[in-house]
Enzyme design. Structure first.
Site, PDB file in Angstrom:
ATOM      1  N   LEU A  75      42.803  62.592  56.310  1.00  0.00           N
ATOM      2  CA  LEU A  75      42.831  64.052  56.987  1.00  0.00           C
ATOM      3  C   LEU A  75      43.753  64.729  56.775  1.00  0.00           C
ATOM      4  CD1 LEU A  75      40.629  65.148  58.999  1.00  0.00           C
ATOM      5  CD2 LEU A  75      41.915  64.487  60.787  1.00  0.00           C
ATOM      6  N   ARG A 131      44.822  69.016  56.932  1.00  0.00           N
ATOM      7  CA  ARG A 131      45.614  69.285  57.857  1.00  0.00           C
ATOM      8  C   ARG A 131      47.064  69.874  57.206  1.00  0.00           C
ATOM      9  NH1 ARG A 131      45.200  64.716  62.611  1.00  0.00           N
ATOM     10  NH2 ARG A 131      43.470  65.572  63.511  1.00  0.00           N
ATOM     11  N   VAL A 161      38.433  73.777  63.227  1.00  0.00           N
ATOM     12  CA  VAL A 161      38.360  72.661  62.399  1.00  0.00           C
ATOM     13  C   VAL A 161      39.550  71.687  62.171  1.00  0.00           C
ATOM     14  CG1 VAL A 161      36.477  73.858  61.296  1.00  0.00           C
ATOM     15  CG2 VAL A 161      38.995  74.015  60.057  1.00  0.00           C
ATOM     16  N   GLU A 162      39.418  70.493  61.822  1.00  0.00           N
ATOM     17  CA  GLU A 162      40.330  69.320  61.347  1.00  0.00           C
ATOM     18  C   GLU A 162      41.194  68.978  62.467  1.00  0.00           C
ATOM     19  OE1 GLU A 162      40.156  68.282  58.637  1.00  0.00           O
ATOM     20  OE2 GLU A 162      39.866  69.342  56.922  1.00  0.00           O
ATOM     21  N   GLY A 163      40.390  69.115  63.492  1.00  0.00           N
ATOM     22  CA  GLY A 163      41.273  68.962  64.745  1.00  0.00           C
ATOM     23  C   GLY A 163      41.654  70.210  65.638  1.00  0.00           C
TER      24      GLY A 163
END
Length: 817
Positions: free
Chosen positions: A387, A391, A513-515
């Site tokens: 991930l 990020r 997105v991505e957390g």
């Protein structure tokens, strides 16, 4: 009194130099003995110092210390430490710590940062950017993409595949480019300034796409088959993690796979998995030919016992809980029976391909798991480790791309747009947001480059990439909002001429997105950082869980010495403002000193919060968010200093350095003060605040004078302006929606003196025409200005009008649209 002062000096020096608790107690013990024989301690004073001597004795006798202190401490820790779930543990195990650990330490090793060799583009990478990337940017018509087609046109899809944009991270031996993290970032940054849709389309296959998962965990057969196809776009990949019931809490995905046997493609009794899932928000899903899927795997009939598990319970650290094995990741062709895919979400007028996918009783063989059957139950660990690409590279690059475009073109707009007879960029009300745009762009680019360097050198700093994502996307939101405010009506009217509106609409996508940023800030950055980056917390937790008294004893007393040392350093810096620290150069030293001071304070506050809140700190999300803000600002300032020094400390860039560092350090200070007000036991917290800030707030935000110096950098051409916007796509083509800004800007600069002359002529009453173009013609006829000057003034005026124009549409076009 003299002996007492000597004791204070001993404690202070021991703490400042980090001699450790045992060494410090030996020094204090030696002081007691010398004082006794020298007459410094006598009479009733012995009653006061005797308990201290006993404590020193206990601390220096390991067996007695473990029995009297460490063993009871283990009981307290077991009762108060929060339970770490399996997914949390896998998240902690994924990646590593890097510069974030230095900032947590209270004593950053600045030499380590300053000596870091930064990544640079190879000749091949630069050629790709100068060639295919520039060509793609020139080809992109964002109005056509976002309004007319709601997709990239076919020739753009073909060009992206032909030039292997989807294979930037895939090694050359598999047909990809094998680019560095820096090159990956540069490509995304440049494209994002032209089209968010194109940038996102290229980003996804190069992050969690699932190319990276295959490269790290795939079997050799999987790599040999899929990676060449992905590199040339023969397969379009997507990765499905998020679903209706599992968004930010991705570890709780309800999608299920059951280990079973079934007939498959003519083969009898194949060991495999029967899957059911519902996913949404999946980028590239509507056009994907290859689906990466995360799901919960169950083995109710224990069919994997002989295949995978050496016992019924454990496989390489993966523990079964009943029939539950854990999150697992598969790679599935989308033409597999019972898969539904192809419908789209409408993502705020940025029509990158994004949509849901469903699967009902989909059977896949075990060979379709990424890495094969040996990787069952390891999916969450795999995802967490990968991930960081999204990020740490893609979204920060997209954010910096948007910031550089705003810096260049909104700055140009502020120069050519005039009100009340002067460029709007010269108004103080415009200077303030303009300075924020430039100063934050400078800071963001430094952080982007520092983080990609870490990734290129093999680091996987999960906390750093998380804070970078939330910090840079939040700054992009602020910068783009400021740019919209400065451009006013030309920013809010969508159309072929608007280069800003679609990016403004896309901001919530990057934030989410991505957390999601709220989650990342309030739970992940400090929540994981306090455990990952602290030198002793994780050791203490593991020792407690494993009932290892010796390990706990070593970690606990090292931790106590660490706390005493940081309190000593923090107090010393509070009273001296760290003036005796000497990292950096004469131009940067005061900011290194400020960061050194803040790091010591941060370390003390972290330990205080952990001690007083224990497991409850996990649920104090607002407090955790403020700690995250402190850490993020310290990291951003560190990166800015590194960026400035690595560029050769250009004097012309000093306003940017001062603005960025003063902003970051001041914001860290303000977040720290907010922490003080919300810590338990307010009397103690206020005492700590006094020790850290005995003379009030030491750090101020940028002054009005500095704001003016920074803002004016946007209004004229310079090497600083070019350095600040380097890596974005630039053109001065007057037919291009961005190029018309640069074209008008250049003409405005070229005609400054002629404009002054013409304005003076008009003020003297020598011209009677009311329209500007007629007035220029009149000036030429009366020979008040030359024909050449008249041509330049007219060209400048027409370019300005083109730069500030907005689009309009007929009612019929609205109905069609």
């Amino acid at each position: 009194m003299l002996w007492l002062l000597l004791l204070i000096v001993i404690i202070g020096v021991a703490g400042y130099l980090r001699l450790g608790l045992l060494q410090s107690t030996w020094m204090i013990g030696a002081w007691l003995v010398v004082s006794m024989f020298a007459g410094g301690i006598s009479g009733w004073m012995w009653l006061l110092w005797l308990p201290i001597l006993l404590i020193i004795t206990v601390i220096n006798l390991p067996d007695l210390r473990q029995k009297l202190i460490s063993k009871p401490a283990m009981g307290l820790l077991k009762a108060n430490l929060p339970q770490i779930s399996r997914t949390e543990q896998e998240a902690l195990d994924g990646g590593n710590v890097w510069w974030d650990a230095e900032l947590f330490s209270g004593k950053p090793d600045w030499k380590r940062l300053r000596d870091l060799s930064m990544s640079t583009l190879t000749v091949e990478e630069q050629a790709f950017i100068d060639g295919p990337v520039n060509k793609l940017c020139a080809m992109l018509d964002d109005w056509q993409i976002s309004h007319k087609l709601q997709d990239l046109p076919p020739f753009i899809w073909d060009y992206i595949k032909e030039e292997r944009f989807f294979g930037m991270i895939i090694p050359k031996e598999y047909g990809g480019h094998g680019f560095s993290a820096l090159a990956h970032s540069q490509v995304v940054m440049q494209i994002s300034g032209r089209s968010t849709t194109a940038a996102v389309t290229i980003m996804v296959p190069n992050s969690l796409g699932p190319g990276e998962l295959l490269m790290k965990y795939g079997t050799e057969d999987q790599k040999d088959f899929y990676l060449p196809r992905l590199a040339i776009g023969k397969d379009i990949p997507c990765f499905a993690l998020t679903g209706p019931e599992a968004g930010s809490d991705a570890g709780s995905i309800p999608d299920v796979g059951i280990v079973c046997r079934a007939d498959f493609e003519g083969e009898k009794d194949v060991l495999g998995i029967r899957l059911n899932w519902e996913k949404r928000y999946i980028t590239l899903a509507p056009v994907a030919s290859l689906l990466g899927l995360a799901f919960q795997l169950y083995d109710p009939n224990e069919l994997l016992t002989d295949e995978v598990f050496s016992s019924k319970e454990v496989n390489d650290g993966i523990e079964r809980v009943g029939d539950h094995i854990g999150i697992t990741v598969a790679l599935i062709p989308t033409n597999t029976p019972n898969i539904k895919i192809g419908t789209r979400h409408f993502t705020l007028n940025n029509p990158f391909q994004n949509g849901p996918t469903w699967g009902e009783d989909v059977f896949i063989p075990m060979e379709w798991l990424i890495g094969g059957v040996d990787n069952v139950g390891k999916g969450w660990r795999m995802l967490v480790e990968c991930l960081g690409e999204g990020r740490g590279i893609s979204l920060p690059a997209l954010s910096v791309g948007a910031a550089k475009v705003a810096t260049r073109y909104t700055g140009a707009y502020a120069r050519v747009r005039k009100q009340f007879g002067m460029p709007i960029g010269q108004f103080e009300g415009i200077e303030e947001p303009m300075a924020e745009i430039l100063g934050n762009t400078y800071m963001m680019d430094g952080a982007r480059k520092l983080t990609t360097t870490a990734l290129d050198q093999g680091q996987r700093p999960a906390v750093v990439t998380a804070l970078l994502k939330y910090t840079l996307t939040q700054k992009m939101r602020m910068i783009t909002t400021h740019a919209m405010d400065i451009q006013g009506g030309s920013g809010i009217c969508l159309g072929p001429s608007n280069y800003l509106g679609r990016g403004y609409q896309a901001i919530p996508v990057a934030i989410t997105v991505e957390g999601a940023n709220i989650l990342t800030r309030s739970l992940i950055v400090f929540g994981q950082g306090a455990i990952r980056c602290h030198p002793y917390i994780l050791k203490e937790m593991k020792a407690t869980q494993e009932n290892d008294l010796t390990a706990l004893d070593n970690a606990l007393f090292s931790h106590i010495g660490f706390v005493i040392s940081n309190i000593s350093r923090s107090t010393w810096f509070g009273f001296t403002n760290a003036v005796f620290e000497s990292p950096g150069t004469p131009l940067t030293r005061k900011y290194y000193r400020g960061l050194t001071r803040l790091s010591a304070d941060f370390a003390v506050l972290t330990d205080y919060a952990l001690l007083t809140l224990g497991g409850n700190l996990k649920r104090k999300e607002r407090l955790s968010g403020r700690f995250a803000d402190i850490l993020a600002n310290m990291y951003m300032c560190s990166a800015t200093l590194k960026h400035f020094e690595d560029q050769g400390e250009p004097e012309a860039d000093l306003p940017l350095l001062h603005y960025a560092c003063q902003t970051a350090i001041h914001d860290a200070q303000q977040a720290m003060l907010a922490v003080f007000y919300n810590l338990p036991f307010s009397v103690i917290a206020k005492s700590l605040r006094f020790l850290m800030f005995p003379f009030g707030k030491p750090f101020s935000p940028p002054s009005d004078k500095l704001i003016h110096e920074v803002a004016k950098l946007a209004l004229s051409p310079s090497a600083t302006r070019d350095r600040l916007t380097e890596g974005a796509y630039f053109t001065d083509d007057p037919e291009d929606r961005m190029g018309r800004m640069e074209h008008a800007f250049n003409l405005a600069i070229e005609t400054v003196e002629i404009e002054k002359k013409f304005k003076k002529i008009f003020k003297n009453g020598e011209l009677s025409e009311r329209m500007h173009t007629d007035r220029i013609e009149e000036g030429v006829k009366k020979k008040l200005i030359s024909k050449d000057e008249g041509k330049q003034l007219l060209a400048n005026y027409l370019a300005m009008r083109e730069a500030i124009k907005v689009d309009d549409f007929t009612e019929e076009e609205f109905q069609r649209g």
